[in-house]
Design a protein around this motif. Structure first.
Motif, PDB file in Angstrom:
ATOM      1  N   ILE A  80       1.410  -1.375   0.132  1.00 38.30           N
ATOM      2  CA  ILE A  80      -0.277   0.254   0.001  1.00 38.30           C
ATOM      3  C   ILE A  80       0.784   0.947  -0.298  1.00 38.30           C
ATOM      4  N   ASP A 100      -0.549  -2.873  -4.930  1.00 32.22           N
ATOM      5  CA  ASP A 100      -1.588  -3.014  -5.043  1.00 32.22           C
ATOM      6  C   ASP A 100      -2.697  -1.876  -4.922  1.00 32.22           C
ATOM      7  N   ASP A 101      -2.339  -0.777  -4.088  1.00 30.94           N
ATOM      8  CA  ASP A 101      -3.690   0.518  -3.267  1.00 30.94           C
ATOM      9  C   ASP A 101      -2.265   1.157  -3.117  1.00 30.94           C
ATOM     10  N   ARG A 115      -8.363  -1.826   4.193  1.00 30.56           N
ATOM     11  CA  ARG A 115      -7.648  -1.595   2.926  1.00 30.56           C
ATOM     12  C   ARG A 115      -6.305  -3.142   3.567  1.00 30.56           C
ATOM     13  N   LEU A 119      -6.595  -6.408   1.624  1.00 33.32           N
ATOM     14  CA  LEU A 119      -5.415  -7.145   1.104  1.00 33.32           C
ATOM     15  C   LEU A 119      -4.929  -8.478   1.630  1.00 33.32           C
ATOM     16  N   LYS A 160      -2.118  -8.423  -5.924  1.00 43.11           N
ATOM     17  CA  LYS A 160      -3.291  -7.997  -6.440  1.00 43.11           C
ATOM     18  C   LYS A 160      -3.612  -8.872  -8.042  1.00 43.11           C
ATOM     19  N   TRP A 186     -10.571  -6.051  -5.049  1.00 47.36           N
ATOM     20  CA  TRP A 186     -10.044  -5.403  -4.584  1.00 47.36           C
ATOM     21  C   TRP A 186     -10.582  -5.373  -3.163  1.00 47.36           C
ATOM     22  N   TYR A 190     -13.602   0.845  -4.008  1.00 51.66           N
ATOM     23  CA  TYR A 190     -12.264   1.554  -4.155  1.00 51.66           C
ATOM     24  C   TYR A 190     -12.368   3.131  -4.831  1.00 51.66           C
ATOM     25  N   THR A 196      -6.919   2.448 -12.019  1.00 51.64           N
ATOM     26  CA  THR A 196      -6.660   1.189 -11.124  1.00 51.64           C
ATOM     27  C   THR A 196      -6.920  -0.688 -11.905  1.00 51.64           C
TER      28      THR A 196
END
Length: 233
Positions: A80, A100-101, A115, A119, A160, A186, A190, A196
């Motif tokens: 992240i 991934d984020d 989040r 994940l 992801k 996700w 999101y 994304t």
């Protein structure tokens, strides 16, 4: 054992805030303020998840992300990224390198925890004893072992990317909107924008060339994975 989360953030107030909320959620945290120190620590002991600031002394967050993704030992670690810069171009660069984020400062600590939880849950889901092998032409996905190969050659995906590929394979033949992919893959509503999805799809096509023809873009809507790769012209 609780998941070990490495927080790489040179603003100590933010780092302590993140650590406090993650500790309260039941995770084990470690704080580092320098990119160089982070690379040494990750190499010595791989974390379960990385919360990574973009702007860091010595080695910035993008370089750390690139190093993590190009090392087979750490390539699947969920990342992240945090940044004070909210421009879409910064967010896309981070995603292109394998994050991934993405969260822009200021952010809600509770949202960060949500989040992180999503994940980790998706990175660890699946019963190891179950036979959960999915085949799509030369592509073989072992969901239990979290591995992917094509023509017998191992392919390294981020957490992801793996989950997106698995979802597409499970829903082959269906047209899937970007919003549906964001929600289901996700794991939450999101806020980073549907771009994304496009970034992750492009990376899957690059790593698994078969998908360049088999994963079809549905204009202004989303994507469809053809029922069989043989259907590709």
């Amino acid at each position: 054992m609780p998941a070990r989360i490495l927080i790489v953030e040179d603003d100590q107030d933010i780092a302590q805030l993140v650590a406090r909320y993650l500790d309260k959620a039941g995770y084990t945290t470690e704080i580092l303020a320098s990119g160089r120190e982070a690379l040494r620590t990750i190499g010595a002991r791989v974390p379960d998840l990385l919360v990574l600031d973009l702007m860091l002394p010595h080695v910035d967050g993008l370089e750390i992300c690139r190093a993590v993704r190009t090392n087979e030992k750490t390539a699947a670690v969920p990342i992240i990224m945090l940044t004070a810069r909210a421009e879409e171009s910064d967010r896309i660069v981070g995603l292109e390198l394998g994050a991934d984020d993405y969260l822009s400062k200021p952010f809600s600590p509770n949202e960060l925890v949500a989040r992180v939880r999503a994940l980790l849950r998706r990175a660890r889901r699946g019963a190891p004893s179950a036979d959960r092998t999915i085949r799509y032409g030369p592509i073989v996905v072992d969901a239990a072992r979290h591995t992917v190969s094509t023509d017998g050659t191992a392919v390294t995906l981020t957490a992801k990317e793996f989950l997106l590929l698995e979802y597409l394979l499970q829903h082959r033949g269906r047209v899937l909107s970007r919003d549906v992919l964001l929600t289901d893959v996700w794991g939450y509503r999101y806020t980073g924008g549907t771009r994304t999805v496009d970034v992750h799809v492009r990376r899957l096509r690059e790593k698994l060339p078969l998908l360049a023809g088999a994963l079809v873009t549905v204009k202004q809507f989303g994507y469809k994975l053809l029922e069989t790769p043989a259907a590709v012209d």
